[in-house]
Design a protein around this motif. Structure first.
Motif, PDB file in Angstrom:
ATOM      1  N   GLU A   1       0.839  -1.215   0.000  1.00 28.60           N
ATOM      2  CA  GLU A   1       0.000   0.000   0.000  1.00 28.60           C
ATOM      3  C   GLU A   1       0.869   1.258   0.000  1.00 28.60           C
ATOM      4  O   GLU A   1       0.537   2.243  -0.664  1.00 28.60           O
ATOM      5  CB  GLU A   1      -0.952   0.007   1.207  1.00 28.60           C
TER       6      GLU A   1
ATOM      7  N   HIS B   1       1.855   1.768  -3.425  1.00 28.33           N
ATOM      8  CA  HIS B   1       0.760   2.333  -4.241  1.00 28.33           C
ATOM      9  C   HIS B   1       0.730   3.856  -4.080  1.00 28.33           C
ATOM     10  O   HIS B   1       0.577   4.590  -5.054  1.00 28.33           O
ATOM     11  CB  HIS B   1      -0.604   1.771  -3.810  1.00 28.33           C
TER      12      HIS B   1
ATOM     13  N   GLN C   1      -6.630  -3.871  -8.279  1.00 27.43           N
ATOM     14  CA  GLN C   1      -7.779  -4.030  -7.381  1.00 27.43           C
ATOM     15  C   GLN C   1      -8.509  -5.351  -7.600  1.00 27.43           C
ATOM     16  O   GLN C   1      -9.054  -5.917  -6.651  1.00 27.43           O
ATOM     17  CB  GLN C   1      -8.741  -2.840  -7.503  1.00 27.43           C
TER      18      GLN C   1
ATOM     19  N   GLU D   1     -10.861  -3.285   0.758  1.00 27.94           N
ATOM     20  CA  GLU D   1     -10.421  -3.326  -0.645  1.00 27.94           C
ATOM     21  C   GLU D   1     -11.569  -2.979  -1.602  1.00 27.94           C
ATOM     22  O   GLU D   1     -11.347  -2.369  -2.642  1.00 27.94           O
ATOM     23  CB  GLU D   1      -9.821  -4.693  -0.985  1.00 27.94           C
TER      24      GLU D   1
HETATM   25 FE1  FEO Z   1      -3.840   0.077  -2.729  1.00 32.12          FE
HETATM   26 FE2  FEO Z   1      -5.112  -2.516  -1.527  1.00 32.12          FE
HETATM   27  O1  FEO Z   1      -5.267  -1.009  -2.589  1.00 32.12           O
END
Ligand code: FEO
Length: 164
Positions: free
Chosen positions: A50, A53, A127, A94
């Motif tokens: 994460e 991300h 996702q 999620e």
């Molecule tokens: Fe960055 Fe688990 O979505």
């Protein structure tokens, strides 16, 4: 050049990804305290993903000449009623992330921001995987029920997850 609307939405998504990282790290700490080191390891890797991300969006904003603005990260839940509940929360979370990525994509389409539409494709695919994985673990946990040996085996399996 990036529009103010898209920039704000991307900055909001950075915050959501950092929150996800924090949320999963909290789950990692919870399992550590419950002596389930495999589950804890799985969530630690998830937290790192994460973080990655968030940084992917951070770098994208910089790359297209926008401005990254970091916001306050809210405190995550720190205790759960059962081990199953942790994975149910993960799946639910999620699904929320997928919704926010889809909204971001909708906005990019409305704004005719083709670069951001293209950039977000990676997140759309990610996702699908994130939701599927979380759902699979929920199902396994439901199958295990109160079985200690089942829990032990799943802890071993999840503990083998390594950072990509
Ligand atoms: Fe960055 Fe688990 O979505």
């Amino acid at each position: 050049m990036i529009s103010k609307k898209i920039q704000d939405a991307l900055n909001k998504q950075i915050n959501a990804e950092f929150y996800s990282s924090y949320f999963y790290l909290s789950m990692s700490a919870y399992f550590e305290s419950e002596d389930l080191q495999g589950f804890s390891q799985w969530f630690r890797v998830q937290a790192n993903e994460e973080y990655a991300h968030a940084m992917k969006i951070f770098d994208y904003i910089s790359q297209i000449g926008g401005e990254v603005k970091l916001m306050e990260i809210k405190g995550p839940k720190t205790d759960w009623g059962s081990f199953l509940e942790v994975f149910q929360d993960t799946f639910e979370h999620e699904q929320k992330v997928t919704k926010s990525i889809n909204e971001l994509l909708d906005l990019s389409i409305t704004e005719k921001d083709h670069a951001t539409v293209n950039f977000l494709q990676w997140f759309v695919s990610e996702q699908i995987e994130e939701e599927a994985t979380a759902q699979q673990i929920v199902k396994k946990m439901e199958m295990i029920g109160d079985s200690k040996s089942g829990l032990f085996m799943l802890d071993r399996e999840l503990g083998s997850r390594v950072a990509q």
